[in-house]
Scaffold this active site. Structure first.
Site, PDB file in Angstrom:
ATOM      1  N   ASN A  14      -7.719   0.237  -3.528  1.00 14.38           N
ATOM      2  CA  ASN A  14      -7.018  -1.030  -3.805  1.00 14.38           C
ATOM      3  C   ASN A  14      -7.757  -2.187  -3.136  1.00 14.38           C
ATOM      4  OD1 ASN A  14      -5.878  -1.427  -1.031  1.00 14.38           O
ATOM      5  ND2 ASN A  14      -4.989   0.568  -1.530  1.00 14.38           N
ATOM      6  N   LYS A  59      13.428  -0.066   2.355  1.00 13.35           N
ATOM      7  CA  LYS A  59      12.321   0.628   3.035  1.00 13.35           C
ATOM      8  C   LYS A  59      12.622   0.784   4.520  1.00 13.35           C
ATOM      9  CE  LYS A  59       8.648  -0.461  -0.154  1.00 13.35           C
ATOM     10  NZ  LYS A  59       7.557  -1.312  -0.539  1.00 13.35           N
ATOM     11  N   ASP A 105      -0.550   5.715  -2.625  1.00 14.66           N
ATOM     12  CA  ASP A 105       0.663   6.544  -2.707  1.00 14.66           C
ATOM     13  C   ASP A 105       0.382   7.864  -3.415  1.00 14.66           C
ATOM     14  OD1 ASP A 105       2.333   4.816  -1.365  1.00 14.66           O
ATOM     15  OD2 ASP A 105       2.778   3.640  -3.163  1.00 14.66           O
TER      16      ASP A 105
HETATM   17  N1  CTP Z   1       2.630   3.429   4.056  1.00 11.15           N
HETATM   18  C1  CTP Z   1       2.154   4.514   4.765  1.00 11.15           C
HETATM   19  N2  CTP Z   1       1.752   5.642   4.107  1.00 11.15           N
HETATM   20  C2  CTP Z   1       1.834   5.711   2.747  1.00 11.15           C
HETATM   21  C3  CTP Z   1       2.336   4.605   2.011  1.00 11.15           C
HETATM   22  C4  CTP Z   1       2.717   3.478   2.699  1.00 11.15           C
HETATM   23  O1  CTP Z   1       2.057   4.439   5.995  1.00 11.15           O
HETATM   24  N3  CTP Z   1       1.436   6.821   2.147  1.00 11.15           N
HETATM   25  C5  CTP Z   1       3.094   2.244   4.797  1.00 11.15           C
HETATM   26  C6  CTP Z   1       2.296   0.981   4.544  1.00 11.15           C
HETATM   27  O2  CTP Z   1       1.250   0.857   5.493  1.00 11.15           O
HETATM   28  C7  CTP Z   1       3.356  -0.098   4.735  1.00 11.15           C
HETATM   29  C8  CTP Z   1       4.638   0.577   4.296  1.00 11.15           C
HETATM   30  O3  CTP Z   1       4.392   1.979   4.340  1.00 11.15           O
HETATM   31  O4  CTP Z   1       3.503  -0.445   6.103  1.00 11.15           O
HETATM   32  C9  CTP Z   1       5.144   0.216   2.942  1.00 11.15           C
HETATM   33  O5  CTP Z   1       4.145   0.328   1.991  1.00 11.15           O
HETATM   34  P1  CTP Z   1       4.395  -0.176   0.509  1.00 11.15           P
HETATM   35  O6  CTP Z   1       3.168   0.111  -0.319  1.00 11.15           O
HETATM   36  O7  CTP Z   1       4.956  -1.561   0.497  1.00 11.15           O
HETATM   37  O8  CTP Z   1       5.588   0.739   0.041  1.00 11.15           O
HETATM   38  P2  CTP Z   1       5.705   2.218  -0.334  1.00 11.15           P
HETATM   39  O9  CTP Z   1       6.482   2.900   0.735  1.00 11.15           O
HETATM   40  O10 CTP Z   1       4.372   2.817  -0.666  1.00 11.15           O
HETATM   41  O11 CTP Z   1       6.626   2.135  -1.645  1.00 11.15           O
HETATM   42  P3  CTP Z   1       6.320   1.406  -3.065  1.00 11.15           P
HETATM   43  O12 CTP Z   1       4.834   1.543  -3.311  1.00 11.15           O
HETATM   44  O13 CTP Z   1       7.153   2.198  -3.989  1.00 11.15           O
HETATM   45  O14 CTP Z   1       6.777  -0.005  -2.932  1.00 11.15           O
END
Ligand code: CTP
Length: 447
Positions: A237, A369, A306
């Site tokens: 990304n 979250k 993710d």
């Molecule tokens: N994060 C993490 N490990 C992952 C995914 C996310 O530690 N595998 C952490 C990111 O660093 C951030 C937080 O979780 O601090 C939220 O990440 P975000 O991408 O906004 O949300 P997600 O939990 O991945 O959910 P979504 O993509 O469905 O919004």
């Protein structure tokens, strides 16, 4: 690549570049040039051994100044140069720094020009070590580095790679542009009184919080992860790592011991922090778990993938005519959630903060979250807003703390460094007693 090189802002800044005797001494030439490009006036000092790797004449020609090697040399125009030199500069950089000079600094030995300069200096000091991996990883060197950190010295971690001695490991001098950027970061954090009054938000740009994070061990993830598809392709990304590095810079400036677990980043890390490089979400998770038990604050600023390909092809996937290709993805582990659920969290009083990057319904998603991942603080940002999110120097965030879940606090557009200070203020508010936890210098881990 150096991000902050507007030569006006550093015009007239005086930097002492001290070169000690290692094969990487030639890289100090690029450090000198990078600093000059940014507007700094650079004076060079060398150890006798360094002169065997690069001639003082080279630095003399490039810096347009006498190169100091020996206070007592007949050609030295100043008989007490180590005092006048050390006390007339804004910053001292030692690059490359050998194991020997690091040991002398750590123990206050002043038996040559550079070590005497170090002891007599008021200016901040950046040390960029370079040595063979075994020497870098020796307990004596780790102990000396830990002592320098405790003395407030900014350490620029050496890189991992092929060494001059034909081995592969940690110990290679950081790239010159990383050292230059670190120097500019330190110089920018030295504010003049005029900057205090003109700042719209002095508390966030100035370190008026003092060293309120002294004793804290702050662990930060930043950057993008890379999930391999085959040996040449990956899923990733646009994250630059700016926000996580700004948090690291702010926490370090407030006295914390900072470790950053960084994925792929496109900006230079700040000086004075411990940097661990990773690529995939899995590697980031392992690196975080190795550190978490001795951390007091965890901030997840990384853009972690993710999903990752269910299988990593051993060979490059070949084009298959006009037929479509299906990649099967599986979820990665949520690093933030697993830190929040770590059994040591209650014992360590660990503060856990994460980001919520959203494109709609910001507060509702952020609140979900925070609750679902059991966080102390969530920093929500709508990445669709002008001036927020990836690849900007600014951000617009809303802070949502566990004890004020119904009272989100929206911050105005501000630099990522200012945002970082506000986030740290909120962490301090959540846990004011989280201070002055003394840690044994001996537990500094090997990289
Ligand atoms: N994060 C993490 N490990 C992952 C995914 C996310 O530690 N595998 C952490 C990111 O660093 C951030 C937080 O979780 O601090 C939220 O990440 P975000 O991408 O906004 O949300 P997600 O939990 O991945 O959910 P979504 O993509 O469905 O919004």
């Amino acid at each position: 690549m150096v991000g902050n090189t507007n030569s006006d802002s550093f015009a007239g800044k005086r930097v002492a570049l001290c070169v000690s005797g290692g094969i990487a001494a030639y890289k100090a030439i690029d450090v000198l040039r990078g600093l000059q490009k940014a507007g700094c006036v650079v004076r060079v000092a060398m150890t006798r051994r360094a002169c065997e790797f690069v001639q003082p004449l080279t630095f003399r020609a490039l810096s347009d100044h006498h190169v100091l090697v020996d206070d007592y040399a007949a050609d030295n125009p100043d008989p007490i140069a180590h005092i006048t030199f050390s006390q007339s500069v804004d910053l001292i950089i030692v690059a490359p720094a050998t194991a020997n000079i690091i040991a002398k600094f750590a123990n206050g030995i002043a038996d040559d020009f550079i070590t005497s300069t170090y002891l007599a200096a008021f200016a901040p000091v950046i040390v960029a070590p370079a040595m063979n991996t075994a020497m870098w990883e020796h307990p004596a060197t780790l102990r000396n580095i830990a002592r320098l950190r405790a003395d407030g010295i900014h350490i620029i971690e050496p890189e991992h790679g092929r060494m001059a001695c034909h081995t592969i490991g940690a110990g290679r001098l950081a790239e010159p542009d990383v050292i230059v950027q670190a120097a500019l970061d330190v110089l920018s954090s030295q504010h003049s009184p005029s900057q205090v009054s003109s700042s719209p938000n002095p508390s966030s740009t100035m370190n008026i919080n003092g060293f309120d994070f002294t004793g804290e061990r702050v662990l930060i993830t930043t950057g993008a992860t890379r999930e391999a598809i085959d040996p040449v392709r990956f899923i990733s990304n646009h994250s630059s790592g700016r926000m996580g590095f700004a948090l690291a810079q702010a926490a370090h400036a407030r006295g914390a011991h900072v470790t950053v677990i960084a994925g792929i980043t496109s900006v230079a890390p700040p000086a004075g922090i411990r940097l661990v490089r990773v690529a995939s979400a899995d590697e980031m998770h392992h690196a975080v778990m190795k550190e978490i038990e001795r951390s007091t604050v965890f901030i997840a600023a990384a853009a972690v993938a993710d999903y990752r390909p269910r299988e990593r092809h051993a060979h490059k996937i070949k084009k298959n005519g006009d037929r479509s290709l299906t990649l099967h993805l599986e979820p990665t582990i949520d690093i933030l959630a697993s830190v929040a659920a770590h059994p040591s969290r209650p014992t360590n009083d660990l503060i856990v903060a994460g980001f919520a990057a959203e494109t709609s319904d910001l507060i509702r998603h952020a609140r979900t979250k925070l609750e679902k991942k059991n966080l102390d603080l969530i920093i929500a940002n709508d990445v669709t807003r002008e001036g927020a999110g990836f690849n900007h120097d600014t951000n617009i965030v809303t802070l949502l703390a566990r004890d004020r879940i119904d009272a989100p606090r929206e911050l105005p557009l501000m630099s990522k460094l200012e945002t970082a200070h506000r986030i740290l203020d909120e962490i301090k508010r959540l846990h004011p007693s989280h201070t002055h936890i003394e840690h044994d210098l001996g537990i500094e881990s090997r990289l």
